[in-house]
Design an enzyme around this catalytic site. Structure first.
Site, mmCIF file in Angstrom:
data_model
loop_
_atom_site.group_PDB
_atom_site.id
_atom_site.type_symbol
_atom_site.label_atom_id
_atom_site.label_comp_id
_atom_site.label_asym_id
_atom_site.label_seq_id
_atom_site.Cartn_x
_atom_site.Cartn_y
_atom_site.Cartn_z
ATOM 1 N N CYS A 1 0.814 -1.225 0.000
ATOM 2 C CA CYS A 1 0.000 0.000 0.000
ATOM 3 C C CYS A 1 0.846 1.272 0.000
ATOM 4 C CB CYS A 1 -0.930 -0.014 1.198
ATOM 5 S SG CYS A 1 -1.677 -1.630 1.442
ATOM 6 N N HIS B 1 -3.130 7.669 5.986
ATOM 7 C CA HIS B 1 -3.233 6.373 5.314
ATOM 8 C C HIS B 1 -4.524 5.673 5.730
ATOM 9 C CE1 HIS B 1 -2.050 2.738 3.313
ATOM 10 N NE2 HIS B 1 -2.200 2.038 4.415
ATOM 11 N N GLU C 1 -1.869 4.961 13.508
ATOM 12 C CA GLU C 1 -1.517 6.195 12.807
ATOM 13 C C GLU C 1 -1.838 7.419 13.663
ATOM 14 O OE1 GLU C 1 -1.801 8.312 8.409
ATOM 15 O OE2 GLU C 1 -3.093 6.596 8.825
ATOM 16 N N LYS D 1 -10.172 7.312 1.970
ATOM 17 C CA LYS D 1 -10.455 5.917 1.604
ATOM 18 C C LYS D 1 -11.908 5.522 1.855
ATOM 19 C CE LYS D 1 -5.747 4.101 1.871
ATOM 20 N NZ LYS D 1 -4.972 5.268 2.321
ATOM 21 N N HIS E 1 -9.779 1.316 -0.652
ATOM 22 C CA HIS E 1 -8.324 1.255 -0.528
ATOM 23 C C HIS E 1 -7.748 0.700 -1.825
ATOM 24 C CE1 HIS E 1 -4.353 0.909 0.686
ATOM 25 N NE2 HIS E 1 -4.431 0.029 1.664
ATOM 26 N N PHE F 1 1.755 -3.407 3.909
ATOM 27 C CA PHE F 1 2.136 -4.749 4.384
ATOM 28 C C PHE F 1 3.631 -4.941 4.134
ATOM 29 C CE2 PHE F 1 -2.190 -7.127 3.680
ATOM 30 C CZ PHE F 1 -2.735 -6.416 4.728
#
Length: 419
Positions: A169, A309, A320, A341, A346, A405
């Site tokens: 991502c 994010h 976050e 998002k 996403h 990831f």
């Protein structure tokens, strides 16, 4: 142009997208500001047996104008269609004339988190049902994730630096940051940078669902992605692409380019913590944000807006928020923050690209995009996330966060261009 890295300034002069909320930056921005959501029930295949049955699909998409021929379209995967189309849109938006430009000085960094998943699935079915002799000779070039970058440079004869980033991502933000560094170093004059993804296919949907990473709010697609909300239950897959044109300032000025903003910082770190989970205190994210600020020669209190994010997962949004509080201290309460998002889903390897495009549109129009579906704020997520509706606000600087990831963290910092 000076020899010193810091003498070279990099500006954004073009934006291109393929997304569930529009296939050009202006339409996307209009829909984002209106608080619209691109998520719906999956239409690409029969989704009834799946745990997660919703996604943000790109509808009414025609890649034809961006490709040299229909034959080339047939020989390429959907992720390449999106990427080349977004690159073409960014080129058009930039007003760059490739007939007079030095094509040796124009490069492409167009990444993808997963690449040609549809091709892999389709060709594996052919292999198992019809045998190895029936597998397409185009399977490998359709599948490999560098092909969107390679073919965009081929179709448009762009001979500068070219490669594809792959960091889940964080992919598109890494592409944009690394392209920024190439321009700062003086190795090119113009870079097309971003990401593309097309994983709304049976393997993609079932694989992420098996990880329990995706929302199962199938009865209310428009409400399913809810960053920072107490009732969030996972991310919702989006597909599409976004590309920005980055340009060395003097090059842009000479041709009278319209400038969206200036990119001034980039951070790139690893969590080294877990295969898929972020560091609980956002330690790697903090270091990436610090690095981007250091490049930008900016203090924490000089950041006005953060495009978070925040994917609408139970753990990620809290991590976050903690990272922002830790780094920004008391200024964290003054930051305007949003996650887009909830609207776009996403988009995995394209997420950082679409969010950079939105930051550029925000700073151009002096309007901050909202976090939709934030009905019941999570007590652990208690900052100013611009709930529900866009906000008109004078602001000069933005930070865009992408965390992937594998523990990849990528951050870019931009500011309003003032000459």
């Amino acid at each position: 142009m000076g020899n010193n890295w810091s003498d070279r300034r990099v500006v954004v002069t073009g934006l291109g997208v393929a997304s569930s909320l529009g296939n050009d930056a202006a339409t996307l921005w209009q829909n984002i500001v209106a608080g619209k959501c691109g998520i719906d029930r999956v239409s690409a295949f029969d989704i009834s047996a799946y745990d997660c049955q919703i996604a943000a699909e790109v509808k009414n998409f025609d890649p034809t104008p961006a490709f040299p021929s229909n034959k080339e379209i047939r020989r390429t995967d959907r992720f390449t269609h999106f990427g080349v189309y977004a690159g073409w849109g960014a080129l058009k938006d930039s007003g760059l004339d490739l007939n007079t430009a030095n094509l040796d000085e124009i490069g492409v960094f167009l990444g993808s988190g997963i690449g040609g998943l549809h091709t892999l699935e389709e060709q594996h079915t052919i292999l198992t049902s019809k045998g190895p002799g029936r597998v397409s000779p185009f399977m490998i070039p359709m599948l490999i994730l560098n092909m969107a970058s390679g073919l965009f440079s081929l179709y448009y004869r762009l001979r500068g630096p070219n490669f594809a980033t792959c960091s889940a991502c964080a992919t598109a933000t890494h592409a944009i940051g690394e392209a920024w560094a190439i321009l700062k170093r003086g190795d090119a004059q113009v870079m097309f940078a971003g990401g593309t993804e097309a994983t709304v296919v049976p393997m993609g949907m079932s694989g992420f669902a098996a990880m329990k990473a995706m929302s199962t709010r199938n009865d209310a697609p428009q409400k399913s992605s809810r960053p920072f909300d107490r009732d969030r239950d996972g991310f919702v897959m989006g597909e599409g692409a976004a590309v920005v044109v980055l340009e060395e300032l003097n090059h842009a000025r000479k041709r009278g380019a319209r400038i969206y903003c200036e990119l001034v910082g980039y951070g790139n770190t690893a969590d080294a913590n877990h295969m898929t989970a972020p560091h609980p205190e956002g330690e790697g994210a903090i270091r990436a944000m610090k690095m981007a600020l250091r490049h930008a020669s900016m203090a924490t209190d000089q950041i006005d807006y953060v495009n978070a994010h925040a994917t609408s997962t139970p753990v990620g949004d809290i991590c976050e928020t903690r990272a922002l509080k830790n780094l920004f201290g008391s200024h964290a309460r003054k930051l305007a923050i949003s996650s887009t998002k909830g609207a776009t889903g996403h988009m995995l390897g394209a997420a950082g690209g679409i969010e950079t495009v939105l930051c550029c549109k925000a700073i151009e129009s002096q309007v901050l995009p909202p976090t939709i579906n934030l009905d019941n704020p999570d007590p652990e997520c208690d900052l100013d996330y611009i709930p529900h509706t866009a906000r008109e606000q004078r602001f000069n600087t933005f930070m865009n966060n992408s965390f992937g990831f594998g523990g990849h963290n990528a951050v870019v910092v931009g500011r309003r261009f003032t000459g």
